[in-house]
Scaffold this active site. Structure first.
Site, PDB file in Angstrom:
ATOM      1  N   SER A  85       0.637  -1.174  -0.600  1.00 23.26           N
ATOM      2  CA  SER A  85      -0.392  -0.017   0.144  1.00 23.26           C
ATOM      3  C   SER A  85       0.658   1.474   0.298  1.00 23.26           C
ATOM      4  O   SER A  85       0.571   2.384   0.258  1.00 23.26           O
ATOM      5  CB  SER A  85      -0.528  -0.102   1.214  1.00 23.26           C
ATOM      6  N   THR A 187      -0.060   2.731   5.275  1.00 24.94           N
ATOM      7  CA  THR A 187       0.292   3.841   4.619  1.00 24.94           C
ATOM      8  C   THR A 187       1.510   3.813   5.667  1.00 24.94           C
ATOM      9  O   THR A 187       1.639   3.489   6.735  1.00 24.94           O
ATOM     10  CB  THR A 187      -0.856   4.733   5.070  1.00 24.94           C
ATOM     11  N   THR A 205       1.435   6.713   1.000  1.00 23.62           N
ATOM     12  CA  THR A 205       0.688   5.175   0.748  1.00 23.62           C
ATOM     13  C   THR A 205      -0.045   5.670  -0.695  1.00 23.62           C
ATOM     14  O   THR A 205      -0.118   6.383  -1.490  1.00 23.62           O
ATOM     15  CB  THR A 205      -0.272   5.707   1.350  1.00 23.62           C
ATOM     16  N   ARG A 215      -9.785   9.399  -6.923  1.00 23.08           N
ATOM     17  CA  ARG A 215      -9.951   9.143  -5.207  1.00 23.08           C
ATOM     18  C   ARG A 215      -8.808   9.884  -4.751  1.00 23.08           C
ATOM     19  O   ARG A 215      -7.298   9.083  -4.773  1.00 23.08           O
ATOM     20  CB  ARG A 215     -10.658   8.419  -4.512  1.00 23.08           C
ATOM     21  N   THR A 238      -2.960   6.379  10.269  1.00 28.43           N
ATOM     22  CA  THR A 238      -3.126   5.937   9.064  1.00 28.43           C
ATOM     23  C   THR A 238      -4.324   5.932   8.839  1.00 28.43           C
ATOM     24  O   THR A 238      -5.450   5.783   9.835  1.00 28.43           O
ATOM     25  CB  THR A 238      -2.160   5.319   9.531  1.00 28.43           C
ATOM     26  N   GLY A 239      -4.783   4.664   7.700  1.00 32.65           N
ATOM     27  CA  GLY A 239      -6.601   4.050   8.737  1.00 32.65           C
ATOM     28  C   GLY A 239      -7.136   4.719   7.111  1.00 32.65           C
ATOM     29  O   GLY A 239      -7.004   5.447   6.038  1.00 32.65           O
TER      30      GLY A 239
HETATM   31  C1  SD4 Z   1      -5.652   7.025   2.777  1.00 33.08           C
HETATM   32  N1  SD4 Z   1      -4.973   6.759   5.226  1.00 33.08           N
HETATM   33  O1  SD4 Z   1      -5.250   6.559   1.368  1.00 33.08           O
HETATM   34  C2  SD4 Z   1      -4.559   5.967   3.707  1.00 33.08           C
HETATM   35  C3  SD4 Z   1      -4.615   5.082   4.239  1.00 33.08           C
HETATM   36  C4  SD4 Z   1      -4.394   4.417   5.140  1.00 33.08           C
HETATM   37  O2  SD4 Z   1      -2.507   1.997   6.020  1.00 33.08           O
HETATM   38  O3  SD4 Z   1      -3.403   5.211   5.728  1.00 33.08           O
HETATM   39  N2  SD4 Z   1      -3.747   3.096   4.875  1.00 33.08           N
HETATM   40  O4  SD4 Z   1      -6.603   6.854   3.220  1.00 33.08           O
END
Ligand code: SD4
Length: 330
Positions: A85, A187, A205, A215, A238-239
């Protein structure tokens, strides 16, 4: 019945509590929840933070600049095809295109960011280029690619066989349902305090796997996926980016530290904000993961997330280790 010994113990605890509560000057000094580190120090998200920190540490331990350290650090997973990712080998969007997001911020509030950038293995270095070589702070899509090529970055195919196979598998149902800690666990956000006492941060990321083309998540957005204030501290996230953007997550964490919160409490309060909004919006918290890490000017750090399973790596003179973040949904 209360015997004398337990009474004395209770009274001692009560008076200690009164002493703590009556200390109103600097709330942060009453709060021992954050971990203590010593500059230089670097923190980054997830397991691969260990290798990333090691690269950053080479610079920090030689009294290098935090900005150089965070760029070098996050380039490690960016260049690793096994990390699915971030950068090369990142999972594609639903059209099979690998589109990358990244941003960087230094101790003087210089910022640079790229979003939806294709074909370039190290978006963080392109973001740094935007910061240092353009009058702007953010370039997206074709414009970001054009700029990267003008700076000598090489155009490469970033879709590895493994990621392509996964995407083709996904196409069979084409259901977009990110799974906490699975699709979105890669990320890398990194924040560092160097030997001169300066803070910087970087975040990079490929975003949520199988997202709609175009997006953009929180990671390239200064204030959402990353924020640095050299007087106060730094934070990265992250997330689920949508949830982080909703609360301007990392700016919020830094502002909470400015108000006197420890890094740990600041992360907890930002997560609490997401929890509350999720409930208000009648969404299920179980479907959401967000994790913050934060570091203040004194080298104290903390982290908090919604669901268990998030960890982060910390490297200072005592070594490089992984820490499981505390979480809300127990
Ligand atoms: C996102 N925050 O594109 C990122 C994805 C992510 O661990 O953190 N993945 O929304």
């Amino acid at each position: 019945m209360t015997n004398r010994r337990s009474f004395i113990k209770t009274a001692a605890i009560a008076s200690a509590a009164v002493a703590l509560n009556s200390f109103k000057g600097k709330p942060e000094e009453n709060d021992f929840s954050s971990k203590k580190g010593k500059k230089p120090i670097v923190l980054s998200t997830w397991n691969f933070g260990i290798q990333a920190n090691a690269a950053a540490w080479e610079i920090l331990k030689n009294k290098g600049r935090a900005l150089d350290a965070v760029e070098a650090g996050v380039k490690v997973p960016e260049g690793d095809p096994k990390e699915r990712s971030v950068g090369y080998g990142g999972r594609p969007d639903r059209d099979g295109r690998v589109t990358l997001d990244a941003c960087i911020m230094d101790e003087n509030a210089n910022i640079g960011s790229v979003a939806c950038l294709e074909f370039i293995k190290h978006p963080i270095s392109v973001a740094r280029g935007v910061m240092e070589k353009t009058p702007h702070v953010m370039l997206v899509g074709d414009g970001a690619l054009q700029f990267a090529l003008s700076q000598g970055f090489k155009k490469e195919n970033l879709l590895t066989e493994e990621s392509e196979k996964e995407w083709k598998e996904w196409l069979k149902d084409s259901k977009y349902k990110p799974i906490a800690n699975i699709e979105n666990h890669d990320t890398i956000g990194m924040i560092a305090l160097d030997a001169s006492g300066n803070l910087s941060g970087a975040c990079t990321t490929s975003g949520m796997a199988f997202k709609m083309h175009g997006r953009v998540g929180d990671s390239p957005i200064i204030g959402a996926g990353l924020y640095v204030d050299n007087e106060i501290g730094a934070a990265t996230a992250t997330g689920h980016g949508e949830e982080v953007i909703r609360i301007s997550g990392c700016h919020l964490v830094v502002e909470l530290m400015r108000q006197g919160k420890s890094p740990q409490k600041a992360c907890e309060e930002a997560v609490a904000r997401i929890v509350k909004l999720t409930k208000n919006r009648n969404k299920d918290l179980k479907d959401i993961q967000v994790g913050f890490i934060a570091l203040n000017k004194k080298g104290e750090y903390g982290s908090y997330c919604i669901q268990g399973g998030f960890n982060y790596a910390v490297n200072d003179e005592t070594g490089n280790r992984l820490i499981d973040a505390d979480y809300f949904l127990k």
